[in-house]
Structure formats: structure tokens, C-alpha cells
Write an enzyme that holds these catalytic residues in place. Structure first.
Site, PDB file in Angstrom:
ATOM      1  N   GLY A  11       1.045  -1.099   0.179  1.00 25.69           N
ATOM      2  CA  GLY A  11      -0.049  -0.187  -0.382  1.00 25.69           C
ATOM      3  C   GLY A  11       0.887   1.373   0.068  1.00 25.69           C
ATOM      4  N   ALA A  65      -6.475  -1.503   5.689  1.00 29.41           N
ATOM      5  CA  ALA A  65      -7.280  -0.813   5.975  1.00 29.41           C
ATOM      6  C   ALA A  65      -9.008  -1.209   4.363  1.00 29.41           C
ATOM      7  CB  ALA A  65      -7.650   0.528   6.220  1.00 29.41           C
ATOM      8  N   ASP A 107      -7.790  11.713  10.862  1.00 27.43           N
ATOM      9  CA  ASP A 107      -8.291  12.312  11.225  1.00 27.43           C
ATOM     10  C   ASP A 107      -9.618  12.345  11.382  1.00 27.43           C
ATOM     11  OD1 ASP A 107      -8.211  12.113   8.985  1.00 27.43           O
ATOM     12  OD2 ASP A 107      -8.732  14.685   8.766  1.00 27.43           O
ATOM     13  N   TYR A 130     -17.440   4.596   8.348  1.00 26.35           N
ATOM     14  CA  TYR A 130     -16.106   4.553   7.763  1.00 26.35           C
ATOM     15  C   TYR A 130     -15.135   5.393   9.167  1.00 26.35           C
ATOM     16  CZ  TYR A 130     -11.369   5.863   7.295  1.00 26.35           C
ATOM     17  OH  TYR A 130      -9.576   5.903   7.538  1.00 26.35           O
TER      18      TYR A 130
HETATM   19  N1  LIG Z   1      -5.717   6.427   2.649  1.00 24.91           N
HETATM   20  C1  LIG Z   1      -5.675   8.558   3.561  1.00 24.91           C
HETATM   21  O1  LIG Z   1      -6.221   8.956   3.566  1.00 24.91           O
HETATM   22  C2  LIG Z   1      -5.888   7.823   4.678  1.00 24.91           C
HETATM   23  C3  LIG Z   1      -5.977   8.939   5.489  1.00 24.91           C
HETATM   24  C4  LIG Z   1      -5.468   8.645   7.439  1.00 24.91           C
HETATM   25  C5  LIG Z   1      -5.724   7.612   7.461  1.00 24.91           C
HETATM   26  N2  LIG Z   1      -5.438   6.531   6.878  1.00 24.91           N
HETATM   27  C6  LIG Z   1      -5.153   5.075   7.142  1.00 24.91           C
HETATM   28  O2  LIG Z   1      -3.573   4.579   6.942  1.00 24.91           O
HETATM   29  C7  LIG Z   1      -3.361   3.006   6.993  1.00 24.91           C
HETATM   30  C8  LIG Z   1      -2.490   2.863   5.824  1.00 24.91           C
HETATM   31  O3  LIG Z   1      -2.889   3.644   4.643  1.00 24.91           O
HETATM   32  P1  LIG Z   1      -3.066   3.585   2.815  1.00 24.91           P
HETATM   33  O4  LIG Z   1      -3.312   4.345   2.395  1.00 24.91           O
HETATM   34  O5  LIG Z   1      -1.559   3.259   2.840  1.00 24.91           O
HETATM   35  O6  LIG Z   1      -4.045   3.080   2.267  1.00 24.91           O
HETATM   36  P2  LIG Z   1      -3.457   1.584   1.977  1.00 24.91           P
HETATM   37  O7  LIG Z   1      -2.633   2.389   0.193  1.00 24.91           O
HETATM   38  O8  LIG Z   1      -4.796   1.805   1.201  1.00 24.91           O
HETATM   39  O9  LIG Z   1      -2.992  -0.369   2.122  1.00 24.91           O
HETATM   40  C9  LIG Z   1      -3.531  -1.184   2.329  1.00 24.91           C
HETATM   41  C10 LIG Z   1      -2.650  -1.846   2.455  1.00 24.91           C
HETATM   42  O10 LIG Z   1      -3.517  -2.750   2.705  1.00 24.91           O
HETATM   43  C11 LIG Z   1      -3.845  -4.084   2.246  1.00 24.91           C
HETATM   44  N3  LIG Z   1      -5.474  -4.660   2.621  1.00 24.91           N
HETATM   45  C12 LIG Z   1      -6.447  -3.535   1.944  1.00 24.91           C
HETATM   46  N4  LIG Z   1      -8.060  -5.035   3.083  1.00 24.91           N
HETATM   47  C13 LIG Z   1      -6.731  -5.939   3.366  1.00 24.91           C
HETATM   48  C14 LIG Z   1      -6.982  -7.052   4.392  1.00 24.91           C
HETATM   49  N5  LIG Z   1      -8.640  -7.025   4.914  1.00 24.91           N
HETATM   50  N6  LIG Z   1      -6.219  -8.230   4.884  1.00 24.91           N
HETATM   51  C15 LIG Z   1      -4.704  -7.851   4.927  1.00 24.91           C
HETATM   52  N7  LIG Z   1      -4.356  -6.573   3.826  1.00 24.91           N
HETATM   53  C16 LIG Z   1      -5.204  -5.925   3.344  1.00 24.91           C
HETATM   54  C17 LIG Z   1      -4.030  -3.696   0.912  1.00 24.91           C
HETATM   55  O11 LIG Z   1      -3.574  -4.327  -0.408  1.00 24.91           O
HETATM   56  P3  LIG Z   1      -4.955  -4.463  -1.318  1.00 24.91           P
HETATM   57  O12 LIG Z   1      -4.464  -3.559  -1.927  1.00 24.91           O
HETATM   58  O13 LIG Z   1      -3.647  -5.263  -2.173  1.00 24.91           O
HETATM   59  O14 LIG Z   1      -6.206  -5.206  -1.512  1.00 24.91           O
HETATM   60  C18 LIG Z   1      -2.627  -2.501   1.000  1.00 24.91           C
HETATM   61  O15 LIG Z   1      -1.802  -3.057   1.181  1.00 24.91           O
HETATM   62  C19 LIG Z   1      -5.254   3.138   6.947  1.00 24.91           C
HETATM   63  O16 LIG Z   1      -5.275   2.208   7.754  1.00 24.91           O
HETATM   64  C20 LIG Z   1      -5.605   4.246   6.567  1.00 24.91           C
HETATM   65  O17 LIG Z   1      -7.050   3.424   7.170  1.00 24.91           O
HETATM   66  C21 LIG Z   1      -5.450   6.719   5.515  1.00 24.91           C
END
Ligand SMILES: NC(=O)c1ccc[n+]([C@@H]2O[C@H](COP(=O)([O-])OP(=O)(O)OC[C@H]3O[C@@H](n4cnc5c(N)ncnc54)[C@H](OP(=O)(O)O)[C@@H]3O)[C@@H](O)[C@H]2O)c1
Length: 295
Positions: A11, A65, A107, A130
Site C-alpha cells: 500500500g 484498511a 483524523d 468509516y
Molecule cells: N489514505 C488516507 O487518506 C488515510 C488517511 C488517514 C488514515 N489512513 C489510514 O492509514 C492506513 C494506511 O492507508 P494507505 O493509504 O497506505 O492504504 P492503502 O494504500 O490502501 O494500503 C492498504 C494495504 O492494505 C492491504 N489490505 C487491504 N485490505 C486488507 C485485508 N482485509 N487484509 C490484509 N491486507 C489488506 C492492501 O492490499 P490490496 O490493495 O491488495 O487489497 C494494501 O496493501 C489505513 O489504516 C488508513 O485507514 C489513511
């Protein structure tokens, strides 16, 4: 050598943690085991138990997530399966293995009803499926691992890998719409701090090295609306798309978002870790690394 299991390693945040890991003090002691969704499904308690028992980690970093915020509104059960029960599965296994769990929240757990940055101990007031599922994940984490958890809340993440779970991050979406020549409407009355995952990864690796435990807010410095963020992307790249500010009400997304969700990074400072750089500098570096902005 001890082991650290990184879940969601491909991710956007996971990619940057893995990228920086070899240069951290912790990496001299601990081997990073990078796990993708194909290696572990956090919603499956048996698989979580068997994969992590095989790795025997001292620390698990969970970036997995379901965070397509509007889809969570329509699929609350799936949001809970991944963002709440998935965390419970990981926390229960970590407790059995004597491991610490680092987990990520958002946030959006705050109601956004005030105009002062939110501190770690401020009461949450989630306003979407969410956000409610992420709050539930926070509670499962603290309940199962009262001492052995590191909970990081961050905001508006973007990184070079792009958010696989969102089909691209905000800068990528803006650039795609500009390339397609489409009119772009962006919300101007939601204020937060967009955060570059490479900067977040650097801070949280310092946090691991210093043995931090509990809840931490980590975001790039400063604040802006999504419209200001989009404007800065286009201004840095010298683009002039058809960009219009709209209110959240006019935009009409299915899920509510807080009007103001800036995070005060107070506990990070207390540990002596430098604040992350201003969001504009981070954005310019991101665009350089993506090859979109000259050196
Ligand atoms: N993105 C934002 O704006 C944001 C803001 C605040 C907080 N966050 C939090 O920060 C964290 C990281 O976010 P990110 O943007 O890096 O997310 P991301 O790019 O979507 O990466 C998530 C990773 O987790 C894997 N994944 C998803 N569902 C899964 C499951 N059920 N079991 C095992 N692996 C799974 C995905 O694999 P696949 O893609 O292959 O499914 C991907 O490798 C999350 O907790 C998110 O809620 C994100």
C-alpha cells in the site's frame, strides 16, 4: 534477530515504511517481514493466527484498511470486518505472541466542530460509517493490548505507491482529471493537513526506535482545504485546469467528513521527535519523486 511483520506492505504507507526500513536503527536489530494482502487476510482470525505464529514477530505494523469513505457508508459490515474486527484479530494474536501492534487510524474520528487542532486525548465524535469503524478498531486495539499498542492517527495520506484501496490518491486523481480536460470541483470547506507517507514513515520509525507506546497524531505541518491542496498541485506544475471550489454540501458526497480535522502532533514533540515539514514542501518532494516536477 527479532522480526517485524508489516501488513499491507505494498500500500502507499506500507511501501514507504519498507523503503525506509533498511536505514533505521531498528533494522539493525529486527528483520522486516513484508506481507501483502495475498499473504494475510486480516478478517480471517485463523489465517492471522497461523501467519503471525509462523513469523513470530515482536512488532506487527498494520496498514490494512477499508478506507473508501463513501463506499464504507454503503458497506458498513465490510468496513467493520476490516477496520474493527480485523484489528481485533491482529490484537488478539499479538497478545498471545507477546508482540506490540502498531495500527493506523484517522483524523475523521473527530467531529470537526471546532477550529483548534485535535489532541490525542480529545474525545472522538465519528460522523461516518468509516470513522465509526475506525473508532471501533481503536477500542479493540486498546482493549486487547492496553500497554503494547502504538496507535497513529494521520490525515489525507498520499504516497508514490498510490492508495491501492482507493484506486489512487488525491494528487493522482487531480492530475488525471486535469489530463482528461474535465471541469474539476473540489471541496473548499473541509480543512485538514495532507500528509506525505514518506514523511509519516520516517516519523513512525523514529517512534519505534524510541519505544513510544499509546496514541500519537502524526501529520505534515500546516493546514489547508482540499481546494487549496488541489490549487497548490496545479500551481507547482504550472497547470491551469478548469478548477472550481465547492462546499461539501454542494459536492454531496454520501459520507460526512469533518469540517476541520487538523491534528496537533503533541505527543510526538514530547518524545523529542521533530515535527514533520510543512505540507507544501512535502507535496513538492512527492511530485519530484513521481517525476512530475523538475529537481
Ligand atoms: N489514505 C488516507 O487518506 C488515510 C488517511 C488517514 C488514515 N489512513 C489510514 O492509514 C492506513 C494506511 O492507508 P494507505 O493509504 O497506505 O492504504 P492503502 O494504500 O490502501 O494500503 C492498504 C494495504 O492494505 C492491504 N489490505 C487491504 N485490505 C486488507 C485485508 N482485509 N487484509 C490484509 N491486507 C489488506 C492492501 O492490499 P490490496 O490493495 O491488495 O487489497 C494494501 O496493501 C489505513 O489504516 C488508513 O485507514 C489513511
Amino acid at each position: 534477530m527479532a522480526r517485524v511483520a508489516l501488513i499491507g506492505s505494498n500500500g502507499q504507507l506500507g511501501t514507504d515504511i519498507a523503503r525506509l526500513w533498511p536505514s533505521t536503527a531498528q533494522s539493525e536489530r529486527d528483520e522486516l517481514i513484508a506481507l501483502t494482502h495475498a499473504d494475510i487476510e486480516v478478517t480471517d482470525p485463523d489465517q492471522v493466527r497461523s501467519v503471525l505464529s509462523g513469523v513470530q514477530p515482536s512488532l506487527v505494523i498494520n496498514t490494512a484498511a477499508f478506507h473508501r469513505v463513501d463506499d464504507c457508508e454503503l458497506q458498513p459490515v465490510e468496513a467493520f470486518r476490516v477496520n474493527a474486527l480485523g484489528v481485533r484479530n491482529l490484537a488478539d494474536t499479538c497478545r498471545r505472541l507477546g508482540a506490540t501492534l502498531m495500527h493506523f487510524s484517522t483524523d475523521y474520528v473527530f467531529d470537526g466542530e471546532r477550529k483548534k487542532p485535535f489532541r490525542e486525548e480529545d474525545p472522538v465524535g465519528p460522523r461516518s460509517a468509516y470513522a465509526i469503524s475506525k473508532v471501533a478498531g481503536e477500542y479493540f486495539l486498546r482493549y486487547a493490548l492496553p500497554r503494547d499498542h502504538i496507535l497513529i492517527r494521520s490525515s489525507g495520506l498520499y504516497g508514490v505507491a498510490g492508495a491501492s484501496g482507493k484506486g489512487g490518491n488525491f494528487p493522482e486523481t487531480m492530475l488525471r482529471l486535469a489530463r482528461e480536460g474535465q471541469p474539476i470541483r473540489v471541496v473548499s470547506d473541509q480543512i485538514s493537513s495532507p500528509t506525505y507517507t514518506l514523511d509519516l514513515a520516517a516519523a513512525l520509525l523514529q517512534l519505534i526506535d524510541r519505544g513510544g507506546r499509546g496514541t500519537f497524531h502524526i501529520s505534515n505541518a500546516g493546514q489547508c482545504s482540499w481546494f487549496e491542496f488541489a490549487s497548490q498541485i496545479f500551481s507547482l506544475l504550472g497547470l491551469k485546469p478548469d478548477l472550481t471550489p465547492v462546499t461539501a454540501a454542494e459536492f454531496g458526497a454520501p459520507a460526512q467528513r469533518p469540517a476541520y480535522s487538523v491534528l496537533e502532533n503533541r505527543r510526538l514533540a514530547e518524545l523529542g521527535i521533530s515535527p514533520l515539514r510543512p505540507w507544501r514542501e512535502a507535496l513538492a518532494d512527492y511530485l519530484r519523486l513521481k517525476g512530475q516536477l523538475g529537481a
